[in-house]
Scaffold this active site. Structure first.
Site, PDB file in Angstrom:
ATOM      1  N   ASP A 186      -0.565  -8.470  -4.956  1.00 27.82           N
ATOM      2  CA  ASP A 186       0.083  -8.038  -3.721  1.00 27.82           C
ATOM      3  C   ASP A 186       0.201  -6.517  -3.675  1.00 27.82           C
ATOM      4  O   ASP A 186      -0.202  -5.815  -4.613  1.00 27.82           O
ATOM      5  CB  ASP A 186       1.452  -8.720  -3.609  1.00 27.82           C
ATOM      6  CG  ASP A 186       1.735  -9.218  -2.201  1.00 27.82           C
ATOM      7  OD1 ASP A 186       1.200  -8.641  -1.232  1.00 27.82           O
ATOM      8  OD2 ASP A 186       2.510 -10.187  -2.059  1.00 27.82           O
ATOM      9  N   TRP A 226      -3.256  -6.643   2.679  1.00 32.38           N
ATOM     10  CA  TRP A 226      -3.010  -6.967   4.093  1.00 32.38           C
ATOM     11  C   TRP A 226      -3.951  -6.252   5.063  1.00 32.38           C
ATOM     12  O   TRP A 226      -3.633  -6.098   6.245  1.00 32.38           O
ATOM     13  CB  TRP A 226      -1.550  -6.672   4.477  1.00 32.38           C
ATOM     14  CG  TRP A 226      -0.561  -6.971   3.401  1.00 32.38           C
ATOM     15  CD1 TRP A 226      -0.438  -8.137   2.700  1.00 32.38           C
ATOM     16  CD2 TRP A 226       0.430  -6.091   2.875  1.00 32.38           C
ATOM     17  NE1 TRP A 226       0.576  -8.041   1.776  1.00 32.38           N
ATOM     18  CE2 TRP A 226       1.129  -6.799   1.860  1.00 32.38           C
ATOM     19  CE3 TRP A 226       0.815  -4.778   3.168  1.00 32.38           C
ATOM     20  CZ2 TRP A 226       2.165  -6.228   1.137  1.00 32.38           C
ATOM     21  CZ3 TRP A 226       1.852  -4.209   2.439  1.00 32.38           C
ATOM     22  CH2 TRP A 226       2.512  -4.937   1.436  1.00 32.38           C
ATOM     23  N   ASP A 247       0.882 -10.975   6.740  1.00 30.61           N
ATOM     24  CA  ASP A 247       1.185 -12.380   6.499  1.00 30.61           C
ATOM     25  C   ASP A 247       1.125 -13.187   7.792  1.00 30.61           C
ATOM     26  O   ASP A 247       1.612 -12.740   8.838  1.00 30.61           O
ATOM     27  CB  ASP A 247       2.581 -12.535   5.901  1.00 30.61           C
ATOM     28  CG  ASP A 247       2.703 -11.965   4.503  1.00 30.61           C
ATOM     29  OD1 ASP A 247       1.686 -11.478   3.969  1.00 30.61           O
ATOM     30  OD2 ASP A 247       3.809 -11.986   3.945  1.00 30.61           O
TER      31      ASP A 247
END
Length: 665
Positions: A186, A226, A247
């Site tokens: 992440d 992302w 997300d």
């Protein structure tokens, strides 16, 4: 001399002899490559034998149902249910622990220390349990010092120190020794520390290779920044998959169409997805509260036509039979998992919001098609075979969700699609003709010049190669001045056995250069020929400036609304290919329109924005070479008459100067 080079010299000499008789035999030599040369005296090198690549990962991930509240009981229960429900047999193999498994401790040597009340026997024990069920184990970390659970705690307190920065190789070795097969990395810590996405994730990829050299195990790398660092430009071959958007579902958020559509759109980066490397639109919401059966099917249709990873996020132990059947529909999964490993692309939108997507499947004349109605009213949508790269001859159509044959149709197929829904089909037709280009040099990673295209657009490129090794070999591919991508070439059985892998490449109209190069640390495959075929529904035009000779361009393939258009050296990239629709729009990427504010005046920037059908997004191409905005009446202008790369585009009063003249090529 090695046998393969001897073969290449033989072909080169043969080609040179043949070239002497071009006028007699009709062979066209293009830039050192032969084009469409089916002569019996020439060694056959253009293979039609496709080889399967690693499919996108399928499995289950903990976050969407359990957030940080995971322990060995939760994971064992879900692993058991994957098997007992039949999902494992359908292909869902990964059991991925997301955020919350580690509360941030390290010992004096920097090794991770876990809470054995949550994980009896430690993390190796849970990985061993997952493996005992015939499944694969995945784990989670962050590229920064602190993970997302520190910045955005959910069901457990903030957990400082749970990122891997400063311990990249150490942690990756640890994960491998525990027995994990997959790691999601992440970006919460990376963002907070303002790390550079590309440099950081490439450093992690190198650390993973170094760790594998020590442990003998490998980890699938899932980059999760992302889409903020435009990973579709650099991630293939460093990561196995990479997130292309934010997300799809935040903590305590109800699933919705807006984010589902956004994540689907942003995941469509077709040149980046190939040979086992995948754009990732995020985990599935199928079966979550707020998701109806219709919406679950739509969600699966979108992710499958995109060829995205399928990581279920529902509670598998308590799901309904209906949810299980949607997740395990074999024909839908086959579209997602197709061995060619390509992505679907938009091939038509005759009416705003009524879209057609086509995905090239393995075999000959095989396509998956999604008819997607993004409007609030049911409507007929038509797919034309020609848009897919098929001939107009009769083709058979099958509905993937009902698993029934629809019939045979010439030219195309039309059906009604409900509002905010999709119809998912497979089509078996006749492949259109293509052009072949054969390498005649001794290079294992050659450069093909004169690769011609009748129009700008996305093309199917089959690459003939040999790999006599036992593992995949890597090489890079670059078209014109576009980004260079790493590719994987699986073993073909011997150094003289030829197979093909496929990419979707963006070519300019006219001559293109397709360059292959070796990857440091990897033995190169022996690349021998290309077959290039159009997907006409993607065709568009380049807008070439009269003063600069440069193309209207969207910087670095970005998708962000409000990104100002510029001019740049023409390369044929998707960010330089526009479709001038019947509605008057200039559309790039298939879904972004050249746009100006509704109060545009002199100096107003011309940018990209989601297409809305507004007059401010409609343009008239005039016979004098100018392009005027239909709302303002002002001209598309390269600011200050500049001609350099990076010059921004604005609106300005039409004055007939060359910086306002454009040629659509």
């Amino acid at each position: 001399m090695p046998h393969i080079n001897a073969r290449r010299w033989t072909r080169r000499i043969t080609a040179q002899i043949l070239t002497l008789g071009l006028a007699v035999v009709g062979l066209a030599a293009v830039g050192g490559q032969e084009q469409s040369a089916p002569l019996s005296t020439e060694p056959a090198a253009v293979s039609t034998n496709q080889i399967g690549v690693t499919p996108p990962p399928m499995g289950w991930a903990s976050w969407n149902s359990f957030f940080s509240s995971i322990d060995h009981n939760v994971i064992k229960q879900q692993a058991d249910a994957l098997v007992s429900s039949g999902m494992a047999a359908a292909g869902y193999k990964y059991v991925n622990l997301d955020d919350g498994w580690w509360q941030g401790q390290r010992d004096a040597n920097g090794n991770i220390v876990v809470d054995e009340n949550l994980w009896p026997g430690g993390m190796k024990a849970i990985a061993d349990y997952i493996h005992s069920k015939g499944l694969k184990a995945g784990i989670y970390t962050d590229a920064g010092k602190d993970g997302c659970g520190y910045y955005f705690p959910t069901t457990r307190p903030a957990t400082p120190g749970s990122g891997m920065e400063g311990h990249y190789q150490q942690d990756l070795e640890t994960f491998q020794r525990w027995g994990f097969d997959y790691v999601k990395i992440d970006w919460c810590g990376g963002r907070a520390e303002k790390l550079n996405q590309e440099a950081t994730y490439k450093q992690i990829a190198a650390a993973n290779e170094a760790a594998s050299a020590v442990t003998g195990r490998k980890l699938v790398l899932s980059f999760c920044e992302w889409g903020t660092g435009l990973p579709w430009n650099w991630a293939p071959g460093y990561g196995d998959l990479w997130r292309t958007s934010d997300d799809v579902l935040f903590f305590r958020e109800t699933p919705g169409l807006t984010k589902m559509y956004r994540n689907f759109d942003q995941a469509l980066q077709p040149a980046a997805q190939h040979t086992g490397y995948y754009n990732d639109p995020d985990m599935l919401m199928v079966g979550l509260n707020g998701m109806t059966a219709q919406r679950n099917r739509l969600h699966m249709s979108l992710w499958s036509i995109a060829g995205g990873p399928l990581l279920a996020g529902n509670n598998v132990a308590t799901m309904t039979t209906e949810t299980r059947d949607i997740l395990t529909n074999p024909e839908v999964l086959a579209i997602d998992q197709d061995p060619r490993g390509l992505q679907g692309v938009k091939v038509a939108e005759d009416t705003r919001g009524l879209q057609v997507y086509g995905k090239v499947l393995s075999g000959t004349g095989k396509r998956a098609v999604m008819l997607f109605n993004r409007t609030g009213t049911a409507a007929n949508i038509t797919v034309r075979w020609a848009d897919l790269g098929l001939t107009s001859a009769s083709a058979t159509v099958r509905n993937a969700w009902t698993r029934t044959d629809v019939g045979s149709f010439t030219t195309g197929y039309t059906t009604s699609v409900p509002a905010n829904d999709a119809v998912l089909l497979t089509v078996s037709g006749t492949e259109a003709t293509g052009s072949t280009f054969e390498d005649t040099t001794t290079a294992t990673t050659p450069t093909f010049t004169g690769v011609t295209a009748a129009s700008a657009g996305t093309k199917l490129v089959d690459i003939t190669y040999a790999n006599g090794g036992t593992t995949a070999r890597k090489a890079t591919i670059q078209v014109n001045g576009q980004y260079s991508y790493r590719m994987a070439f699986p073993p073909t059985g011997s150094a003289t056995t030829y197979r093909t892998v496929s990419v979707l490449a963006h070519l300019a109209k006219g001559a293109n250069t397709v360059k292959f190069a070796p990857v440091s640390g990897s033995t190169a495959p022996d690349i021998d020929a290309l077959r290039v075929q159009g997907i006409p529904g993607t065709d568009g035009t380049a807008l070439v400036g009269g003063a600069s000779g440069r193309c209207v361009d969207i910087d670095k393939n970005t998708y962000v609304n409000g990104t100002q258009a510029q001019i740049w050296d023409c390369s044929g990239g998707r960010n330089e290919t526009f479709q001038h629709t019947s509605r008057g729009e200039l559309v790039v990427y298939g879904n972004k329109c050249l746009d100006v504010p509704t109060s545009g005046t002199n100096g107003t920037k011309v940018a990209i924005w989601d297409c809305t059908n507004g007059t401010n997004q409609k343009w008239t191409v005039n016979s004098n070479g100018t392009i005027t905005n239909n709302l303002t009446g002002l001209c598309l202008d390269a600011s200050n008459g500049a001609t350099a790369n990076g010059t921004k585009l604005i609106l300005w009063t039409c004055n007939g100067q060359s910086n306002q003249k454009w040629t659509l090529t």
